[in-house]
Design a protein around this motif. Structure first.
Motif, short mmCIF file in Angstrom:
data_model
loop_
_atom_site.label_atom_id
_atom_site.label_comp_id
_atom_site.label_asym_id
_atom_site.label_seq_id
_atom_site.Cartn_x
_atom_site.Cartn_y
_atom_site.Cartn_z
N GLY A 101 49.17 38.79 38.88
CA GLY A 101 49.46 37.49 38.59
C GLY A 101 49.43 36.95 37.67
O GLY A 101 49.72 37.75 36.30
N VAL A 149 47.79 34.45 35.25
CA VAL A 149 46.42 33.64 35.17
C VAL A 149 45.90 35.47 34.88
O VAL A 149 45.46 35.87 36.06
N LYS A 150 45.67 36.03 33.15
CA LYS A 150 44.49 36.63 33.32
C LYS A 150 42.81 36.34 33.79
O LYS A 150 42.57 35.51 33.09
N TYR A 151 42.69 37.18 33.33
CA TYR A 151 40.97 37.27 33.79
C TYR A 151 40.63 36.47 31.60
O TYR A 151 41.26 37.58 30.85
#
Lengths: 224, 658, 251
Positions: free
Chosen positions: A85, A87-89
């Motif tokens: 995805g 957006v990364k953590y």
């Protein structure tokens, strides 16, 4: 074609090429160790694996194995990044059970690949390639022991090889058991055993490789 | 239906459960032999709405879709697999008699009737016992991994209220495995297109056209849009209303709203007072608490329940000066073993719960609140070894340790009763049809089968019996007459009207803009319910509760604050809509409990007990199912009675002592 | 022992799947260490409501670790730092006074965000719909004891079947692979004679659906097993690989 379309098919290709490359490394390292025991014997092997039809076929298959392994690695990594995805953590930690190597196979692979180019230039290009093309010093093309001592007379090269082999070792500690897991050759009882066996195999292979630069670094090989 | 004001006398409205003729053991076969069926080509043209995807809903939706009906299935969670049936731990009963300990269909029937304190319908319960074996076969065929013996055959354990081992289980996660079995059958039908799944949808009303249920109004919980759905029949399996108490072992979203919607459209609400208090839950520990956690009844197989014999010891423990392990065997009062030698720690739930309350009220309770008793495994660990106990209850022990931060292998667990299951619910006849034609109710949401108290491991049995083996038959008897009815348009005025009513209600709630959150009002309701409509009830308390609930209703409708937007994802609005109905249910429960001047099963009126403190039934005056009929907003509901006639069983006072 | 702590919460807020999200910081004082993590979230939401703000949306339901509805990536771990539990079973005693707690939604291309910390895990349902069942109808099945099943197999099937479908495996996996979830179902049914009959078809259908829905490729990192609240073993993934490969080679 399910070997391209399905995730497990792709992993099958990674595993088979991986296992094949490990077998190659095992063979390569066994061969290398000879240079310490008997440089003459080593040169006989080099002669044997010169520009012969059988050696050429083996080399081609080997090269194909590398290329497929690398192409699939690129393919899988790209897909996996997309699956993660956009957006990364912000904060991501791993449990201690998760091996660092397993998370960094692509990076380790890239390092291995980079040094591989150098390695090919230092040996293959001066040996089998010279025999094939006829350019360069054909008389030394099968004198593997000469090239080995030549290269490792430089302690920088010894260190470079040690670093490279360390990266390869890390790559293998995950790669070997992971290949078996992807091939489905695993279960609850065998999981820890397979991991241990994989670690032993990769360590033996790498130690055999590494013994050579270390041998030269410690000055034992200077006589040649 | 609701608009018609009927002025007939209570006695005159006859409630007919439409029980088939014939001897008890032949009623169900007789029914099936003579009922009407729908032929395959007609099935495709009939739509059925199923609300809920728990054991009853999922199994019904899957089974009816397999038969060829066109099913629309609704659930409020993101996936059908989240329904709260999943949390059932202990097991499922069946009269297989695999252990060769004397079990039979009759004995399961008898135990269930007796466990329900003779307040269930004989014919229904017998049918339940009859189909119980088929459920186990069905689940095994689906790949439910029930516990097995080394020989490869199914294992059984014993449960409260029975002297045989008839409970099949899958570790401490039987409900999960059975639900996942039903969910897989449902998923197969969704994959085939035979079931259309609407997840994150909440039913907000049932639509009645010419006296028959013809659809529902539901809110898409993600967009907040209110939508209309048509069907030839509506089946509701929406679970119980235990969350009326705010704190219960139900899931956070479990609610009684579908029941209230049906009630307000003419379905009778039966026996609302019958709520089960489960004896083995983790005690309440703080005011921030959001729910109670159940510890499976199966723990009572090996755990022994006790409190200190001496009050001083109990006080010292409460003050933290002594620990449970400090007390010697002589200083412990194993009160269930003492009072009920024959059944000991395996008495039915209502009996175990009341006994715990009795000890705590008398000042022998432990824990810092004094509202807890011990459940001790030391004897079983000494006898069987820790590894056996770990294999049997490992996941439950782990769960306990995570919540309480105490190791139950070393120190006894602390437990206390909590609201767990509702035997009461929407009245249904033998066909599981409510008093509204074409409206069916299954699983915990209906009132059938458990009487005034449910035995352990019987909820799973009933949910799946309704869904797999009963409703798919009985609904055809209704639908056979509906094959001429075309798919109706949802633009009909009845749909307009129902949707408008729903939208008006939502607008009204959103416009209050008061000061209190939904949860804070719900907590107030819960406290009233627990204190006055809980384990021990009496006339004064119930009358007081009715007054207090009125105040809560007024507070809610004038002072609730719901943030966010109306047509949008809005959790607070969802909760408010549910709370509005919990208030109605709370009132019905109190009213029913006040009316029922006897003690039976989960309903304990302090005025009616034996000298030893056991429940005292009054079969003379109260041998009926109380059916409450909605008479309009602000009006008192009308009480109708379905007489319970016991043809085959001789009623007696329940005895678990000898 | 119970005590009260003060914490700082950094929580991801996002209005819808397409909108841009960001972290909001909230300070919460006097949180009882005996309360559960979600009860702490309830307290925060109650405060936001009292301040007339929109509360934080998060999924939760049974609050006893079995329904699989709760999610949350807490301080770098799905279901928080404590092992073998879901978020609803996580208690505040696992945090220190003054600690900052970062709370994010499951992140994976296959789990789009609905709002704030709520994500759409419908992909998991679709995978089950593709083949996670035994193709039998209600009724007409043999007696439950007609086929003995070895206790070892039944127990291992049960271990696999304990998956709650929460999505922590795919959320934790650096490749966002759903292999542990798929493997748990394939393995459970392949171990039992009832499911064995169509095991080959099942493995192929479920893997194809998993790939189609945009989950990544398993690279055997083991992060899924390490974070799985039900401790489902990656040995089931090996069985899935075996089932899938043998099915493909038979074709």
């Amino acid at each position: 074609m399910w070997l391209i379309d399905s995730s497990i098919g792709r992993k099958l290709i990674m595993s088979i090429t991986g296992v094949f490359l490990v077998l190659f490394l095992l063979f390569h390292s066994l061969m290398n160790i000879v240079v310490i025991i008997s440089p003459e014997g080593y040169n006989m092997i080099c002669e044997f694996l010169g520009a012969n039809w059988y050696a050429m076929i083996a080399t081609s298959i080997l090269a194909a194995g590398f290329v497929i392994h690398i192409l699939y690695a690129l393919f899988l990594t790209f897909q996996n990044m997309r699956a993660r995805g956009a957006v990364k953590y912000a904060l991501k930690k791993n449990q201690k059970e998760v091996e660092w190597t397993s998370q960094n196979m692509f990076i380790l692979g890239t390092i291995v690949f980079g040094f591989l180019a150098l390695h090919l230039y230092n040996f293959w290009f001066k040996m089998q390639f010279v025999e094939l093309s006829g350019h360069g010093d054909v008389s030394k093309a099968a004198d593997g022991a000469y090239w080995v001592s030549q290269l490792f007379s430089s302690w920088i090269y010894c260190l470079i090889y040690i670093v490279w082999l360390s990266a390869l070792w890390l790559h293998l500690t995950h790669g070997v058991w992971s290949a078996l897991q992807s091939l489905g050759l695993n279960n609850k009882t065998w999981l820890p055993r397979v991991k241990t066996i994989s670690n032993i195999i990769s360590t033996i292979v790498i130690l055999m490789f590494m013994s050579i630069p270390i041998y030269y670094l410690l000055g034992f090989g200077s006589g040649i | 239906m609701a608009k018609k004001k009927e002025t007939t006398e209570v006695e005159e409205t006859k409630i007919d459960a439409r029980i088939p003729e014939g001897p008890l053991a032949e009623k169900w076969s007789n029914y099936k032999d003579h009922q009407k069926l729908v032929n395959p080509s007609n099935k495709r043209r009939l739509d059925i709405i199923v609300v809920g995807t728990g054991l009853a809903g999922a199994s019904a939706a899957a089974s009816m879709a397999e038969m060829g009906f066109n099913v629309l299935n609704f659930c409020i969670q993101d996936s059908p697999r989240r329904a709260h049936s999943i949390a059932a731990q202990g097991g499922i009963n069946a009269a297989k008699n695999y252990p060769n300990d004397g079990d039979s269909v009759y004995r399961l029937f008898y135990d269930t009737i007796k466990g329900g304190d003779y307040r269930a319908r004989e014919a229904n319960v017998y049918r339940l016992a009859e189909v119980s074996n088929g459920i186990i076969d069905q689940c095994v065929a689906q790949g439910v991994p029930f516990a097995r013996e080394y020989g490869g055959l199914l294992d059984n354990r014993s449960f409260g209220g029975a002297q045989v081992s008839r409970t099949f289980y899958a570790k401490g996660q039987t409900g999960q495995q059975l639900l996942l079995g039903a969910y897989s059958a449902l998923s197969r039908q969704i994959g085939k297109g035979a079931v259309k799944l609407y997840s994150r949808y909440e039913m907000l009303d049932v639509v009645i056209i010419e006296g028959r249920a013809r659809g529902i109004i539901a809110r898409n919980l993600v967009t907040g849009k209110v939508e209309r759905f048509f069907a030839h029949a509506v089946v509701v399996g929406s679970g119980g209303y235990g969350n009326t108490f705010f704190l219960s072992t139900n899931a956070m979203a479990s609610n009684g709203s579908a029941a209230i919607q049906m009630y307000k459209k003419g379905a009778y609400f039966a026996n609302p007072a019958y709520a089960q208090i489960h004896p083995t839950c983790i005690p309440v520990h703080g005011e921030f608490q959001s729910k109670l956690t159940l510890m499976s009844e199966s723990l009572r197989n090996d755990g022994r329940i006790w409190v200190p014999k001496k009050k001083e010891d109990a006080e010292a423990i409460r003050a933290g000066k002594k620990k449970a392990t400090d007390l010697s065997e002589d200083e412990r009062d194993y009160y269930l073993e003492r009072r009920y030698p024959a059944f000991g720690n395996l008495v039915p739930r209502d009996v175990a719960s009341r006994a715990a309350k009795e000890r705590c009220d008398a000042g022998f309770g432990v824990g810092n609140t004094g509202l807890a008793v011990y459940l001790d495994f030391s004897e079983a660990i000494n006898r069987l070894g820790e590894s056996v106990i770990r294999a049997r209850y490992g996941n439950l022990f782990q769960m306990y340790e995570k919540i309480v931060d105490d190791n139950p292998y070393r120190t006894p667990m602390m437990i206390y009763p909590a609201i767990h299951y509702c035997m009461g619910g929407i009245w249904v006849d033998y066909e599981l049809q409510t008093s509204v034609k074409g409206l069916f109710c299954i699983g915990e949401a209906n009132f059938s089968d458990h009487g005034a108290n449910r035995l352990g491991a019987s909820a799973l049995m009933q949910g799946l019996a309704d869904g797999y083996f009963i409703l798919p038959y009985t609904i055809q008897n209704y639908l056979a007459d509906q094959i001429q009815v075309p798919r109706l348009s949802t633009d009909l005025p009845e749909f307009d009207e129902a949707e408008k009513a729903v939208n008006d209600k939502i607008k009204k709630l959103m416009s209050i803009q008061g000061k209190k959150s939904v949860d804070s009002i719900h907590r107030e309701l819960g406290l009233i319910m627990w204190d006055f409509v809980g384990m021990g009830r009496n006339k004064a308390g119930l009358e007081h509760a009715l007054e207090k609930i009125k105040e809560v209703r007024k507070e809610f409708w004038s002072n609730v604050y719901i943030p966010g937007k109306e047509v949008d994802l809005n959790n607070e609005l969802e909760k408010a809509l549910r709370l509005a109905d919990f208030i109605e249910i709370g009132e019905l429960m109190a009213r029913d409990a006040l009316m029922r001047e006897e003690s039976c099963g989960g309903h304990f009126r302090e005025e009616y007990q034996t000298p030893e403190g056991e429940a005292l039934r009054n079969d003379e005056d109260f041998s009926f199912a109380s059916c409450w009929k909605f008479k309009g907003e602000g009006e008192e509901p009308e009480l109708l009675k379905e007489a319970l006639e016991y043809e085959f069983i001789h009623r007696q006072q329940r005895n678990y002592k000898s | 022992m119970e005590k009260n702590i003060n914490v700082t919460l950094k929580i991801w807020r996002q209005v819808g799947p397409k909108e841009k999200g960001k972290f909001e910081t909230y300070k919460l004082d006097n949180v009882s260490t005996d309360s559960s993590f979600l009860e702490m979230m309830d307290v925060l939401n109650e405060r936001l409501i009292s301040e007339r703000k929109v509360p934080i949306a998060f999924d939760h339901d049974c609050r006893e670790g079995i329904c699989g509805m709760c999610s949350l990536y807490i301080n770098g771990h799905p279901h928080g730092p404590d092992g073998e539990i879901t978020t609803c079973q996580l208690h505040m005693r696992n945090f220190k006074d003054g600690q900052t707690i970062v709370i994010e939604p499951w992140r994976s291309a296959a789990f789009p965000i609905i709002r704030d910390l709520m994500v759409d895990r419908g992909a998991f349902d679709k995978i089950i719909q593709a083949g996670g069942y035994v193709s039998i109808n209600t009724g007409g099945v043999p007696d439950a004891n007609s086929i003995p099943i070895s206790k070892v197999d039944a127990d291992e099937a049960m271990d696999a079947a304990s998956c709650i479908g929460c999505g922590a495996c795919a959320a934790a996996c650096k490749n966002s692979s759903a292999m542990l979830f798929v493997a748990a179902k394939v393995s459970q049914l392949a171990l039992l004679p009832q499911g064995k009959v169509e095991a080959a078809h099942r493995a192929k259908a479920m893997v194809a659906k998993m790939d189609e829905l945009g989950f990544g490729n398993c690279t055997n990192t083991g992060a899924c097993e390490a974070e799985c609240p039900k401790n489902v073993s990656i040995s089931h993934i090996a069985r899935l690989n075996r089932e899938f490969l043998s099915a493909k080679f038979k074709d």
